[in-house]
Design an enzyme around this catalytic site. Structure first.
Site, PDB file in Angstrom:
ATOM      1  N   GLU A   1       0.855  -1.196   0.000  1.00  0.00           N
ATOM      2  CA  GLU A   1       0.000   0.000   0.000  1.00  0.00           C
ATOM      3  C   GLU A   1       0.885   1.238   0.000  1.00  0.00           C
ATOM      4  O   GLU A   1       1.953   1.215   0.642  1.00  0.00           O
ATOM      5  CB  GLU A   1      -0.855   0.029   1.279  1.00  0.00           C
TER       6      GLU A   1
ATOM      7  N   CYS B   1      45.422  28.378  10.932  1.00  0.00           N
ATOM      8  CA  CYS B   1      46.736  29.011  11.082  1.00  0.00           C
ATOM      9  C   CYS B   1      46.692  30.534  10.902  1.00  0.00           C
ATOM     10  O   CYS B   1      47.726  31.190  10.974  1.00  0.00           O
ATOM     11  CB  CYS B   1      47.721  28.411  10.073  1.00  0.00           C
TER      12      CYS B   1
ATOM     13  N   LYS C   1       2.274   4.617   1.285  1.00  0.00           N
ATOM     14  CA  LYS C   1       2.322   5.103   2.664  1.00  0.00           C
ATOM     15  C   LYS C   1       2.097   6.615   2.651  1.00  0.00           C
ATOM     16  O   LYS C   1       3.000   7.382   2.303  1.00  0.00           O
ATOM     17  CB  LYS C   1       3.690   4.756   3.259  1.00  0.00           C
TER      18      LYS C   1
ATOM     19  N   CYS D   1      50.467  24.853   7.325  1.00  0.00           N
ATOM     20  CA  CYS D   1      49.246  24.979   8.136  1.00  0.00           C
ATOM     21  C   CYS D   1      49.004  23.625   8.818  1.00  0.00           C
ATOM     22  O   CYS D   1      48.974  22.587   8.143  1.00  0.00           O
ATOM     23  CB  CYS D   1      48.054  25.342   7.248  1.00  0.00           C
TER      24      CYS D   1
ATOM     25  N   TYR E   1      -6.442   2.157   6.251  1.00  0.00           N
ATOM     26  CA  TYR E   1      -5.597   1.059   5.788  1.00  0.00           C
ATOM     27  C   TYR E   1      -5.680  -0.177   6.680  1.00  0.00           C
ATOM     28  O   TYR E   1      -4.941  -1.129   6.479  1.00  0.00           O
ATOM     29  CB  TYR E   1      -4.142   1.504   5.647  1.00  0.00           C
TER      30      TYR E   1
ATOM     31  N   LYS F   1      10.939   2.967   2.718  1.00  0.00           N
ATOM     32  CA  LYS F   1      10.957   4.424   2.769  1.00  0.00           C
ATOM     33  C   LYS F   1      11.633   4.956   1.505  1.00  0.00           C
ATOM     34  O   LYS F   1      12.693   4.463   1.113  1.00  0.00           O
ATOM     35  CB  LYS F   1      11.719   4.916   4.004  1.00  0.00           C
TER      36      LYS F   1
ATOM     37  N   ASP G   1       1.756  10.353   3.704  1.00  0.00           N
ATOM     38  CA  ASP G   1       2.529  11.127   4.666  1.00  0.00           C
ATOM     39  C   ASP G   1       1.623  12.121   5.385  1.00  0.00           C
ATOM     40  O   ASP G   1       1.570  13.303   5.040  1.00  0.00           O
ATOM     41  CB  ASP G   1       3.650  11.856   3.915  1.00  0.00           C
TER      42      ASP G   1
ATOM     43  N   CYS H   1      43.665  27.591   1.976  1.00  0.00           N
ATOM     44  CA  CYS H   1      44.776  28.032   2.800  1.00  0.00           C
ATOM     45  C   CYS H   1      46.023  27.560   2.063  1.00  0.00           C
ATOM     46  O   CYS H   1      46.201  26.360   1.851  1.00  0.00           O
ATOM     47  CB  CYS H   1      44.716  27.400   4.189  1.00  0.00           C
TER      48      CYS H   1
ATOM     49  N   CYS I   1      42.594  31.827   7.487  1.00  0.00           N
ATOM     50  CA  CYS I   1      42.465  30.395   7.772  1.00  0.00           C
ATOM     51  C   CYS I   1      42.066  30.218   9.243  1.00  0.00           C
ATOM     52  O   CYS I   1      42.695  30.798  10.128  1.00  0.00           O
ATOM     53  CB  CYS I   1      43.796  29.696   7.497  1.00  0.00           C
TER      54      CYS I   1
HETATM   55  S1  IVH Z   1       0.229   0.152   8.737  1.00  0.00           S
HETATM   56  C1  IVH Z   1       1.266  -1.883  12.728  1.00  0.00           C
HETATM   57  N1  IVH Z   1      -0.345   1.176   6.398  1.00  0.00           N
HETATM   58  O1  IVH Z   1       2.914   5.055   8.600  1.00  0.00           O
HETATM   59  C2  IVH Z   1       1.075  -1.277  11.375  1.00  0.00           C
HETATM   60  N2  IVH Z   1       0.664   2.602   8.014  1.00  0.00           N
HETATM   61  O2  IVH Z   1       5.507   4.376   9.812  1.00  0.00           O
HETATM   62  C3  IVH Z   1       0.638   0.112  11.411  1.00  0.00           C
HETATM   63  N3  IVH Z   1       0.958   4.911   7.279  1.00  0.00           N
HETATM   64  O3  IVH Z   1       1.830   5.072  11.953  1.00  0.00           O
HETATM   65  C4  IVH Z   1       0.718   0.924  10.210  1.00  0.00           C
HETATM   66  N4  IVH Z   1       0.078   4.664   5.276  1.00  0.00           N
HETATM   67  O4  IVH Z   1       0.656   6.614  10.275  1.00  0.00           O
HETATM   68  C5  IVH Z   1       0.176   1.416   7.612  1.00  0.00           C
HETATM   69  N5  IVH Z   1      -0.933   1.964   4.312  1.00  0.00           N
HETATM   70  C6  IVH Z   1      -0.430   2.188   5.516  1.00  0.00           C
HETATM   71  C7  IVH Z   1       0.034   3.456   5.896  1.00  0.00           C
HETATM   72  C8  IVH Z   1       0.590   3.620   7.162  1.00  0.00           C
HETATM   73  C9  IVH Z   1       0.608   5.523   6.130  1.00  0.00           C
HETATM   74  C10 IVH Z   1       1.615   5.570   8.412  1.00  0.00           C
HETATM   75  C11 IVH Z   1       0.910   5.347   9.736  1.00  0.00           C
HETATM   76  C12 IVH Z   1       1.885   4.629  10.619  1.00  0.00           C
HETATM   77  C13 IVH Z   1       3.190   5.010   9.976  1.00  0.00           C
HETATM   78  C14 IVH Z   1       4.250   3.962  10.290  1.00  0.00           C
END
Ligand code: IVH
Length: 668
Positions: free
Chosen positions: A114, A406, A116, A426, A223, A309, A118, A421, A403
């Site tokens: 999925e 020195c 992630k 030096c 999610y 990440k 932000d 320098c 510098c």
């Molecule tokens: S699962 C125990 N799924 O990322 C598993 N987290 O770095 C819990 N986040 O605290 C998280 N998209 O705020 C999950 N598709 C996704 C996500 C997601 C964003 C965030 C969430 C979590 C953080 C972890």
């Protein structure tokens, strides 16, 4: 109006408005126009004002804001909100993937990937089909009840067709479009700007006036369901959530192999800008819930999920000061000392500013808040200034005239970005040059560390490179130094003596000539054979050397012509330095052939590299059409597949060993 009548109308209006609202926000359809909708909402609002006891829990008026909240109440999560472990590249992902595969004894497994988002995490409870409470992650155990603010999110239904209690989790965010609009408005109103959509979303949820929160236009994608689910897999539970019209993250895919997991990660790493919101990675989760139970948790994170990440991440931090350091070539490098800030799993306290052209280009002032980014190379970079945070009366950072070590006047030639320098004595230059000289890739003098250099300089025992070979004349002085026994002095002096025969390529590298790295030093040694040959290289000869451009040629010529350097070499020769001739086996079968190494090897990668390069192979990192061989260890990764597709010859470690022993020709 009679209370009974009012109750009936309030119920009807609530239902109708919720129906049209869900139709619009969840399905993207609309069977009435905006005026009709607003009219119904106004009617409901005025009835609710007259009969406040009759306001229904899923009233749509709660979405547009009501009374300000006095404070956010702390709530304990029935199931803690955990965080995730991170991986930053295919190798780490593969390690995680294989650890799981090893643990599950060949059972069928699939993975849900999925994007992630932000933003910030939220846990939402529905009871009897009604939205009941939304709580922030807080410390994972206890969060803030932000129900009123979450209700302003239109895509979240206030009632669902499922009477059983459920707890769902997801990410609250601001789209990039809303973020830009909000900042434009704030600029007009002379308010401080939000740095990014995540900060704006997190700031918005803490506002106590829900009317303002409603205007911000927060959004949400779920999610997870952590209570009240019925299926055996995560993917089926997500589909169930969709059937209750809950807004589930649709940017997901069920994968059945490591390759397709990696492909999903790469697809979104390069395609993240095509989404309407910011994502900072991909979450990979085991789909089967029974396997998840088997894998369990470490203290804070599940073993069955991980976050890939994205490489480049930006944070901001206040500049505490600029430190000017002088390197072994005399070049001055400004380094920013920062308030410690976490960036891709490490704490960053310092970051190079490279040179003063860069400081000027970025327009850095004292105490500015700087944006710091880590690219693929893991080194933090200063990429900009948050001008909105500039302090009043702050002054620009100016380049030094002297510098810092020195105090010699610094030279700043106009065409050159570097400030230098030029004082050859030096202490910073001397120290840097000596450290480089004894280093592993240089003369590789055993028992001689950086600490020794500092000590010997401080004691006045060495001040330049030849002094290293005169240390034997100061044995008495060495014996009185703390930490030096007879044996250690003996070892050190023997190692220094031994280094006199170090191959010529290492000596050339050890001189620390600008633009001449390990590889160029080998080429130069191959061309000149002996030290004297190196010192008499000519422009004509150098210009015929492959891979040598005009800058490298000039660097070598400048170095060998400089009287100080000529004197150093003469002294070294008179002290007995006789570097071994460096012969490139020009007839080697392997000359010019390239090898890529992948997988887990029985020897260290460096050891392999040295062995392969010694016979003329070129060890490179990426597989391309031009690669001659791929040498594979255990668990080879994507390089192996690429090599197969490109039809590149693949060798095991033992095959390669046989080739090096000349039992096999590389072409068999
Ligand atoms: S699962 C125990 N799924 O990322 C598993 N987290 O770095 C819990 N986040 O605290 C998280 N998209 O705020 C999950 N598709 C996704 C996500 C997601 C964003 C965030 C969430 C979590 C953080 C972890």
């Amino acid at each position: 109006m009679l209370p009974d009548q009012a109750k009936k109308i309030i119920t009807e209006l609530t239902e109708k408005i919720n129906f049209y609202s869900d139709e619009y926000y969840q399905k993207g359809e609309s069977s009435i126009n905006d005026n009709e909708f607003d009219l119904m909402l106004d009617q409901l609002k005025s009835l609710e004002d007259q009969f406040p006891d009759m306001v229904l829990p899923d009233s749509p008026t709660s979405r547009v804001g009501g009374k300000p909240i006095s404070e956010f109440i702390n709530v304990r999560h029935s199931i803690p909100m955990l965080s995730l472990g991170n991986v930053y590249n295919a190798e780490e992902l593969k390690d995680w993937y294989q650890t799981i595969i090893k643990k599950i004894d060949n059972r069928d497994i699939s993975w849900v990937c999925e994007v992630k988002i932000d933003g910030f995490a939220i846990s939402i409870i529905y009871e009897n089909g009604q939205f009941k409470q939304a709580v922030t992650r807080g410390n994972g155990e206890i969060g803030d009840d932000v129900s009123q603010n979450i209700k302003t999110i239109r895509s979240l239904p206030l009632s669902i067709k499922k009477t059983e209690s459920i707890v769902v989790r997801g990410e609250v965010y601001l789209s990039r479009e809303r973020f830009d609009q909000i900042n434009q408005l704030r600029q007009k109103e002379d308010l401080s700007l939000f740095k990014n959509p995540r900060n704006a979303a997190a700031g918005s949820i803490r506002i106590k006036d829900t009317r303002i929160v409603a205007q911000r236009g927060l959004d949400l994608l779920l999610y997870d369901i952590v209570a009240g689910f019925h299926q055996d897999t995560h993917s089926q539970n997500l589909s169930d959530m969709e059937s209750y019209l809950l807004p589930v993250n649709t940017y997901r895919k069920t994968c059945h192999s490591y390759e397709s997991v990696l492909e999903f990660c790469r697809k979104w790493e390069s395609g993240k800008k095509t989404l309407p919101f910011d994502i900072d990675g991909v979450v990979i989760k085991v789909d089967q819930l029974d396997i998840r139970r088997q894998l369990g948790y470490t203290i804070k994170i599940p073993r069955w999920a991980v976050a890939w990440k994205f490489k480049s991440q930006k944070v901001s931090s206040r500049l505490l000061g600029v430190e000017n350091s002088i390197g072994r070539t005399g070049v001055l490098t400004p380094v920013a000392n920062l308030e410690p800030v976490e960036l891709i799993g490490t704490i960053v306290k310092r970051a190079t500013l490279h040179n003063y052209d860069q400081v000027e280009r970025l327009g850095i002032f004292e105490s500015d808040t700087l944006f710091v980014e880590k690219g693929g190379d893991i080194i933090p970079k200063i990429v900009g200034v948050d001008y909105t945070k500039r302090l009043e009366n702050a002054k620009p950072i100016v380049k030094p005239l002297n510098c810092p070590v020195c105090s010699h006047l610094l030279s700043h030639e106009n065409k050159d970005v570097d400030i230098k320098c030029i004082n050859a004595s030096c202490p910073a230059v001397v120290r840097g040059a000596l450290e480089h000289f004894i280093s592993k890739k240089g003369m590789d003098i055993q028992h001689f560390g950086v600490a020794n250099i500092n000590l010997f300089i401080d004691q006045g025992l060495i001040n330049n490179i030849p002094d290293i070979y005169r240390l034997k004349d100061h044995k008495e002085k060495l014996t009185i130094l703390e930490g030096f026994g007879e044996k250690s002095i003996d070892n050190l002096l023997k190692a220094i003596d031994f280094s006199k025969q170090t191959p010529l390529n290492q000596l050339i590298y050890a001189f620390g000539i600008s633009n001449i790295g390990e590889k160029a030093a080998k080429t130069l040694a191959g061309e000149s054979k002996i030290l004297d040959g190196f010192m008499t290289l000519t422009e004509e000869k150098l210009s015929r050397v492959a891979d040598f451009g005009p800058i490298m040629i000039q660097s070598v010529l400048d170095w060998i012509k400089k009287p100080e350097n000529v004197a150093i070499v003469q002294k070294l020769i008179s002290l007995g330095v006789r570097p071994e001739t460096f012969e490139i086996t020009a007839t080697s079968d392997f000359q010019g052939r390239s090898v890529v190494i992948t997988g887990t090897l029985s020897k260290s990668r460096n050891e392999w590299k040295t062995n392969l390069e010694a016979v003329g192979f070129k060890v490179i990192s990426a597989v391309s059409k031009k690669t001659s061989y791929l040498m594979v260890g255990e668990n080879p990764g994507s390089k192996y597949r690429k090599a197969k597709t490109l039809d590149i010859k693949i060798l095991t470690e033992s095959e390669m060993e046989a080739i090096l022993r000349s039992d096999l020709s590389p072409d068999t």
